[in-house]
Design a protein around this motif. Structure first.
Motif, PDB file in Angstrom:
ATOM      1  N   HIS A 201      42.229  36.453  65.439  1.00 60.27           N
ATOM      2  CA  HIS A 201      41.868  35.181  64.814  1.00 60.27           C
ATOM      3  C   HIS A 201      40.455  35.263  64.238  1.00 60.27           C
ATOM      4  O   HIS A 201      39.643  36.073  64.684  1.00 60.27           O
ATOM      5  CB  HIS A 201      41.937  34.032  65.823  1.00 60.27           C
ATOM      6  CG  HIS A 201      43.309  33.791  66.352  1.00 60.27           C
ATOM      7  ND1 HIS A 201      44.337  33.342  65.559  1.00 60.27           N
ATOM      8  CD2 HIS A 201      43.836  33.952  67.597  1.00 60.27           C
ATOM      9  CE1 HIS A 201      45.438  33.235  66.291  1.00 60.27           C
ATOM     10  NE2 HIS A 201      45.161  33.601  67.533  1.00 60.27           N
ATOM     11  N   CYS A 263      41.780  29.431  59.977  1.00 59.11           N
ATOM     12  CA  CYS A 263      42.018  30.867  60.177  1.00 59.11           C
ATOM     13  C   CYS A 263      43.015  31.313  59.124  1.00 59.11           C
ATOM     14  O   CYS A 263      44.106  30.765  59.027  1.00 59.11           O
ATOM     15  CB  CYS A 263      42.557  31.133  61.580  1.00 59.11           C
ATOM     16  SG  CYS A 263      42.997  32.864  61.851  1.00 59.11           S
ATOM     17  N   HIS A 276      47.955  32.403  59.360  1.00 58.88           N
ATOM     18  CA  HIS A 276      47.790  31.512  60.514  1.00 58.88           C
ATOM     19  C   HIS A 276      47.574  30.076  60.043  1.00 58.88           C
ATOM     20  O   HIS A 276      47.944  29.135  60.732  1.00 58.88           O
ATOM     21  CB  HIS A 276      46.602  31.972  61.365  1.00 58.88           C
ATOM     22  CG  HIS A 276      46.863  33.260  62.098  1.00 58.88           C
ATOM     23  ND1 HIS A 276      46.009  33.746  63.063  1.00 58.88           N
ATOM     24  CD2 HIS A 276      47.887  34.149  62.010  1.00 58.88           C
ATOM     25  CE1 HIS A 276      46.503  34.893  63.529  1.00 58.88           C
ATOM     26  NE2 HIS A 276      47.629  35.151  62.898  1.00 58.88           N
TER      27      HIS A 276
HETATM   28 CU   LIG Z   1      44.286  32.913  63.592  1.00 52.84          CU
END
Ligand SMILES: [Cu+2]
Length: 289
Positions: A201, A263, A276
């Motif tokens: 992330h 993200c 994401h």
């Molecule tokens: Cu992420």
């Protein structure tokens, strides 16, 4: 008899007074405390053409200051090579593997903060002993030549360990959400960033222009056609990709306003990989005076 009693009471009073004064004196003297161990400091300089830093750093908690002497923003990403992986192997894999997944399998990403031109960023990493690379895809990336890189080794010392920074903001990254306070104070805050998810992330922190909503920004980010005119937000801060299980501290100074945290990393478990962001990894953050 009465005189003796009085005298005894007087002596007792005097004794109590002396004792109290002595106690007060004791309280006034600070109790001896262990001298705090300062965090070892490592300076990283990034320009538009080079990334320089010491080749040897201590293992454990280390304060890293990234200073950008270039004309473009730079985000050196710190990564630990898995045991037995050489830098050459990693570079070769990165060049031959288009998707990047094979190269990613060779390292643990620790993240890193973006420094704007002429500015610096402070972060604290907890370096496990081993071999590392700092890599900046920024201006040296796809459009501007090869990435800027530096190698370094973290070696365990024998001295006492420094204490971890005290965080004022806890940021947890999970699949696919940010766990963050709704509101934080403006000014320099120490964020503790932890990836508690199962994937990698990152955090892009954008300040929304007056009247702009997160939905507006989402629509713009997802749009196939590039938007016209200047973006309705300001790209304020960025924390580079971090692998699962990693943590770090980052001193972030955000002016008051409404922000969105996003993200953009691909989810390689879906075919084709979706971002994401599409999974809902977006969060509103209000920074108050
Ligand atoms: Cu992420």
């Amino acid at each position: 008899m009465v005189f003796r009693q009085r005298m005894t009471a007087g002596l007792r009073l005097a004794a109590v007074t002396v004792l109290m004064l002595a106690l007060a004196a004791c309280n006034a003297t600070p109790a001896p405390t262990a001298t705090p161990v300062p965090l070892p400091a490592v300076a990283v300089d990034v320009s538009d053409t080079a990334l320089t830093m010491p080749a040897d750093v201590p293992a454990g908690l280390v304060q890293v200051t990234v200073s950008n002497s270039g004309q473009a923003p730079h985000s050196p990403l710190f990564a630990r090579l898995n045991d037995g992986v050489t830098q050459e192997q990693f570079m070769e894999t990165m060049q031959t593997d288009q998707s990047g997944t094979a190269a990613l399998a060779l390292v643990s990403l620790l993240g890193g903060a973006q420094a704007k031109p002429g500015a610096s960023q402070q972060m604290v990493f907890d370096f496990k002993p081993g071999n590392y690379i700092a890599i900046d895809m920024g201006e040296g990336g796809p459009t501007g030549g090869p990435p800027l890189m530096a190698n370094f080794t973290a070696t365990a010392g024998s001295g006492p360990a420094p204490a971890a920074p005290v965080a004022t903001v806890n940021a947890e990254l999970i699949d696919f959400q940010f766990t963050l306070p709704d509101q934080i104070k403006s000014g320099a805050q120490t964020w503790k960033i932890e990836n508690k998810g199962g994937q990698w992330h990152e955090m892009g922190i954008f300040k929304l222009n007056e009247g702009v909503t997160v939905d507006d920004v989402m629509a713009m980010m997802m749009s196939e056609t590039p938007p016209e005119g200047p973006p309705p937000f300001e790209d304020v801060a960025f924390w580079a990709p971090m692998s699962q299980g990693q943590h770090a501290w980052w001193t972030v100074d955000l002016p008051p306003g409404v922000y969105t945290v996003m993200c953009f990393l691909p989810d390689f478990s879906s075919t084709p990989p979706t971002s994401h962001l599409e999974h809902g990894m977006v969060r509103t953050l209000t920074v108050t005076e």
